[in-house]
Design a protein around this motif. Structure first.
Motif, mmCIF file in Angstrom:
data_model
loop_
_atom_site.group_PDB
_atom_site.id
_atom_site.type_symbol
_atom_site.label_atom_id
_atom_site.label_comp_id
_atom_site.label_asym_id
_atom_site.label_seq_id
_atom_site.Cartn_x
_atom_site.Cartn_y
_atom_site.Cartn_z
ATOM 1 N N GLY A 78 3.340 -8.759 17.535
ATOM 2 C CA GLY A 78 2.399 -8.324 18.572
ATOM 3 C C GLY A 78 2.333 -6.813 18.724
ATOM 4 N N ASP A 79 3.317 -6.104 18.173
ATOM 5 C CA ASP A 79 3.316 -4.639 18.245
ATOM 6 C C ASP A 79 2.403 -4.052 17.179
ATOM 7 O OD1 ASP A 79 5.235 -4.754 20.231
ATOM 8 O OD2 ASP A 79 6.913 -4.284 18.891
ATOM 9 N N GLN A 80 1.973 -2.831 17.423
ATOM 10 C CA GLN A 80 1.229 -2.075 16.427
ATOM 11 C C GLN A 80 2.232 -1.642 15.356
ATOM 12 O OE1 GLN A 80 -1.967 -2.132 17.112
ATOM 13 N NE2 GLN A 80 -2.569 -1.050 15.280
ATOM 14 N N ALA A 81 1.884 -1.807 14.080
ATOM 15 C CA ALA A 81 2.777 -1.389 12.989
ATOM 16 C C ALA A 81 2.835 0.136 12.966
ATOM 17 C CB ALA A 81 2.269 -1.928 11.660
ATOM 18 N N PRO A 82 4.035 0.713 13.001
ATOM 19 C CA PRO A 82 4.148 2.183 12.965
ATOM 20 C C PRO A 82 3.548 2.763 11.685
ATOM 21 C CG PRO A 82 6.257 1.178 13.545
ATOM 22 C CD PRO A 82 5.345 0.071 13.103
ATOM 23 N N ASN A 83 2.842 3.863 11.846
ATOM 24 C CA ASN A 83 2.269 4.544 10.691
ATOM 25 C C ASN A 83 3.375 5.315 9.952
ATOM 26 O OD1 ASN A 83 0.197 5.367 8.942
ATOM 27 N ND2 ASN A 83 -0.047 7.289 10.044
ATOM 28 N N PHE A 84 3.180 5.513 8.663
ATOM 29 C CA PHE A 84 4.101 6.311 7.864
ATOM 30 C C PHE A 84 3.363 6.827 6.640
ATOM 31 C CE2 PHE A 84 4.669 1.854 6.621
ATOM 32 C CZ PHE A 84 4.482 1.903 5.243
ATOM 33 N N VAL A 85 3.928 7.862 6.034
ATOM 34 C CA VAL A 85 3.397 8.401 4.785
ATOM 35 C C VAL A 85 4.564 8.460 3.808
ATOM 36 C CG1 VAL A 85 2.310 10.370 3.637
ATOM 37 C CG2 VAL A 85 1.683 9.803 5.999
ATOM 38 N N LEU A 86 4.416 7.761 2.672
ATOM 39 C CA LEU A 86 5.426 7.778 1.615
ATOM 40 C C LEU A 86 4.724 8.061 0.291
ATOM 41 C CD1 LEU A 86 7.599 4.674 2.614
ATOM 42 C CD2 LEU A 86 8.205 7.086 2.892
ATOM 43 N N THR A 87 5.519 8.381 -0.722
ATOM 44 C CA THR A 87 4.968 8.711 -2.032
ATOM 45 C C THR A 87 5.118 7.521 -2.972
ATOM 46 O OG1 THR A 87 5.600 11.002 -1.655
ATOM 47 C CG2 THR A 87 5.079 10.396 -3.917
ATOM 48 N N ASP A 88 4.028 7.232 -3.712
ATOM 49 C CA ASP A 88 4.095 6.130 -4.676
ATOM 50 C C ASP A 88 4.685 6.619 -5.999
ATOM 51 O OD1 ASP A 88 2.070 7.356 -6.191
ATOM 52 O OD2 ASP A 88 0.513 5.956 -5.553
ATOM 53 N N LEU A 89 4.756 5.736 -6.973
ATOM 54 C CA LEU A 89 5.410 6.055 -8.243
ATOM 55 C C LEU A 89 4.587 6.994 -9.122
ATOM 56 C CD1 LEU A 89 6.935 2.551 -9.036
ATOM 57 C CD2 LEU A 89 8.013 4.523 -7.937
ATOM 58 N N ASN A 90 3.340 7.264 -8.717
ATOM 59 C CA ASN A 90 2.501 8.221 -9.446
ATOM 60 C C ASN A 90 2.467 9.577 -8.752
ATOM 61 O OD1 ASN A 90 1.713 6.235 -11.377
ATOM 62 N ND2 ASN A 90 0.250 5.430 -9.894
ATOM 63 N N GLY A 91 3.267 9.732 -7.688
ATOM 64 C CA GLY A 91 3.333 10.996 -6.976
ATOM 65 C C GLY A 91 2.268 11.157 -5.898
#
Length: 173
Positions: free
Chosen positions: A38-51
């Motif tokens: 029921g909560d809003q999913a926290p936003n995040f920024v991560l790097t994928d395997l292609n940079g």
């Protein structure tokens, strides 16, 4: 004078003991679940395997199968081919998989992804900040997030292909 000093020292000692007790309690006995259904999913920024930077908020409008995993985790490894199969079916139906690796070296993760032939997005949570923000324990843990970014379910443990298919249907926009 000595009695006053003794009283002050006793109060300070009691405050420190209380702080220590609370810290131990909150770290070991409280439920680590930071976000819930029921909560809003926290936003995040991560790097994928292609940079490339991947921002979770960019998935708004789609259902997201957010999976936390490690290459050393046997249940994680067993469910990856099922996730890949269902990703191929659902990616054109508005459902995404985002696999968040928990702080392993990029080379290990890349080798695992190549060996398993995974095509869904994989990002690495190097500092375990996302893991902590979501309160993940144990691995694997999957968050089902609807198109509005709301968490509709949290599943811990290994999933079968049938379970993954059913969960994908639940988050399909």
């Amino acid at each position: 004078m000595k009695n006053k000093r003794l009283a002050v020292r006793t109060v300070i000692l009691l405050v420190l003991a209380g702080a220590l007790a609370y810290t131990l309690y909150s770290n070991f006995f409280k439920d680590k679940q930071i976000v819930g259904i029921g909560d809003q999913a926290p936003n995040f920024v991560l790097t994928d395997l292609n940079g490339n930077e991947v921002e979770f908020a960019d998935y708004r409008g789609k259902g997201v199968f957010l999976n936390f995993w490690g290459t050393w985790c046997k249940p994680c490894e067993r469910e990856m081919p099922y996730m890949e199969n269902q990703y191929k079916v659902y990616k054109d139906q508005g459902v995404e998989i985002l696999a968040v690796n928990v702080g392993e070296p990029e080379l290990s993760v890349k080798n695992f992804v190549e060996r398993k032939g995974l095509t869904f997005p994989v990002v690495i949570d190097k500092d375990l900040e996302v893991l902590e923000a979501y309160g993940v324990n144990p691995l694997p843990t999957t968050f089902l997030v609807d198109k509005e970014g709301k968490i509709i379910d949290i599943i811990t443990g290994q999933l079968t292909e049938e379970m993954i298919k059913n969960h994908m249907e639940r988050i399909k926009p």
